[in-house]
Motif scaffolding. Sequence first.
Motif, PDB file in Angstrom:
ATOM      1  N   THR A  95       0.751  -1.082  -0.199  1.00  0.00           N
ATOM      2  CA  THR A  95      -0.326   0.496  -0.050  1.00  0.00           C
ATOM      3  C   THR A  95       0.608   1.267  -0.110  1.00  0.00           C
ATOM      4  OG1 THR A  95      -1.491  -1.004   0.991  1.00  0.00           O
ATOM      5  CG2 THR A  95      -1.484   1.481   1.385  1.00  0.00           C
ATOM      6  N   SER A  96       1.869   1.214   0.875  1.00  0.00           N
ATOM      7  CA  SER A  96       2.693   2.237   0.184  1.00  0.00           C
ATOM      8  C   SER A  96       3.585   2.744  -0.430  1.00  0.00           C
ATOM      9  CB  SER A  96       3.527   2.300   2.105  1.00  0.00           C
ATOM     10  OG  SER A  96       5.003   3.385   1.773  1.00  0.00           O
ATOM     11  N   ASP A  97       3.570   1.665  -1.550  1.00  0.00           N
ATOM     12  CA  ASP A  97       4.464   1.588  -2.889  1.00  0.00           C
ATOM     13  C   ASP A  97       3.761   2.288  -3.546  1.00  0.00           C
ATOM     14  OD1 ASP A  97       7.222   1.008  -1.834  1.00  0.00           O
ATOM     15  OD2 ASP A  97       6.856  -1.133  -2.264  1.00  0.00           O
ATOM     16  N   THR A  98       2.289   1.928  -3.493  1.00  0.00           N
ATOM     17  CA  THR A  98       1.051   1.747  -4.349  1.00  0.00           C
ATOM     18  C   THR A  98       1.221   3.468  -4.335  1.00  0.00           C
ATOM     19  OG1 THR A  98       0.474   0.160  -4.480  1.00  0.00           O
ATOM     20  CG2 THR A  98      -0.897   1.590  -5.317  1.00  0.00           C
ATOM     21  N   LEU A  99       0.659   3.881  -2.818  1.00  0.00           N
ATOM     22  CA  LEU A  99       0.775   5.041  -2.434  1.00  0.00           C
ATOM     23  C   LEU A  99       2.052   6.654  -3.168  1.00  0.00           C
ATOM     24  CD1 LEU A  99      -1.083   8.014  -1.682  1.00  0.00           C
ATOM     25  CD2 LEU A  99       0.338   7.227   0.797  1.00  0.00           C
ATOM     26  N   ALA A 100       2.721   5.806  -2.968  1.00  0.00           N
ATOM     27  CA  ALA A 100       4.037   6.595  -3.250  1.00  0.00           C
ATOM     28  C   ALA A 100       4.266   6.399  -5.348  1.00  0.00           C
ATOM     29  CB  ALA A 100       5.504   5.709  -3.203  1.00  0.00           C
ATOM     30  N   VAL A 101       3.694   5.766  -5.487  1.00  0.00           N
ATOM     31  CA  VAL A 101       3.877   5.684  -6.987  1.00  0.00           C
ATOM     32  C   VAL A 101       3.026   6.429  -7.387  1.00  0.00           C
ATOM     33  CG1 VAL A 101       3.257   4.481  -9.166  1.00  0.00           C
ATOM     34  CG2 VAL A 101       5.053   3.421  -7.439  1.00  0.00           C
ATOM     35  N   ALA A 102       1.491   6.556  -7.189  1.00  0.00           N
ATOM     36  CA  ALA A 102       0.500   7.383  -7.349  1.00  0.00           C
ATOM     37  C   ALA A 102       0.726   8.702  -7.489  1.00  0.00           C
ATOM     38  CB  ALA A 102      -0.925   6.944  -6.735  1.00  0.00           C
ATOM     39  N   LEU A 103       1.050   9.095  -5.784  1.00  0.00           N
ATOM     40  CA  LEU A 103       1.633  10.349  -5.858  1.00  0.00           C
ATOM     41  C   LEU A 103       2.876  11.336  -6.901  1.00  0.00           C
ATOM     42  CD1 LEU A 103       2.473  12.887  -3.577  1.00  0.00           C
ATOM     43  CD2 LEU A 103       3.968  12.197  -2.590  1.00  0.00           C
ATOM     44  N   PHE A 104       3.860   9.896  -6.766  1.00  0.00           N
ATOM     45  CA  PHE A 104       5.104  10.679  -7.954  1.00  0.00           C
ATOM     46  C   PHE A 104       4.510  10.845  -9.561  1.00  0.00           C
ATOM     47  CE2 PHE A 104       7.651  10.401  -4.478  1.00  0.00           C
ATOM     48  CZ  PHE A 104       8.092  11.748  -4.805  1.00  0.00           C
ATOM     49  N   SER A 105       4.021  10.038  -9.569  1.00  0.00           N
ATOM     50  CA  SER A 105       2.672   9.683 -10.638  1.00  0.00           C
ATOM     51  C   SER A 105       2.171  11.077 -11.538  1.00  0.00           C
ATOM     52  CB  SER A 105       2.041   8.812 -11.526  1.00  0.00           C
ATOM     53  OG  SER A 105       1.073   8.751 -12.525  1.00  0.00           O
ATOM     54  N   GLU A 106       1.587  11.451 -10.455  1.00  0.00           N
ATOM     55  CA  GLU A 106       0.274  12.916 -10.199  1.00  0.00           C
ATOM     56  C   GLU A 106       1.027  13.833 -10.206  1.00  0.00           C
ATOM     57  OE1 GLU A 106      -2.883  13.001 -10.790  1.00  0.00           O
ATOM     58  OE2 GLU A 106      -3.341  10.656 -10.517  1.00  0.00           O
ATOM     59  N   LEU A 107       2.584  14.075  -9.495  1.00  0.00           N
ATOM     60  CA  LEU A 107       2.725  15.043  -9.323  1.00  0.00           C
ATOM     61  C   LEU A 107       4.026  15.134 -10.875  1.00  0.00           C
ATOM     62  CD1 LEU A 107       4.874  14.957  -6.493  1.00  0.00           C
ATOM     63  CD2 LEU A 107       3.567  16.493  -7.140  1.00  0.00           C
ATOM     64  N   LEU A 108       4.246  14.454 -11.169  1.00  0.00           N
ATOM     65  CA  LEU A 108       5.052  14.341 -12.636  1.00  0.00           C
ATOM     66  C   LEU A 108       4.191  14.640 -13.881  1.00  0.00           C
ATOM     67  CD1 LEU A 108       6.909  11.247 -12.687  1.00  0.00           C
ATOM     68  CD2 LEU A 108       7.740  13.451 -11.813  1.00  0.00           C
TER      69      LEU A 108
END
Length: 150
Positions: free
Chosen positions: A5-18
């Motif tokens: 869940t933490s990895d998924t959240l991090a990937v989602a965050l950086f995907s949105e940011l980029l």
Amino acid sequence: MSVETSDTLAVALFSELLTAEQLARNRMSKALPKGMEISHFSVLNHLAHINEERSPAQLAQAFHLTRGAMTNTLNKLEWAGYVHIRPDWDDARRKMVSISPSGRSARDAAIASVSPVIAAIVAEIGSERVRAMLPVMRELRQKLGSREEP
């Protein structure tokens, strides 16, 4: 929170940011006055905000760029008459950069052309939601800027 869940959240965050960063750059590039690039505006805005001279190395560090990349941007700004570059009187090997009056005018024109675009987006999202988001974005920027690796 599980690792997955933490990895998924991090990937989602950086995907949105980029993605948001790319879309914002595209909108800003279209709104900036003809011939002005985002890098030019960023340096002019920084120099106008601090209202002090900086060395190219200090500017490169502030923008997390190589000295070569910053020198390229500064050369273009100097050619346009937007910055003054002079020798450092204490160390002839160094140079000092300041914004010129025409650079201030160019920066003001850029802000005038970009502000309506940004204001429209803020209005659509809602100023209260944007205001609530700023501290989190600021903290994220500070954490990312404070170190190169986790």
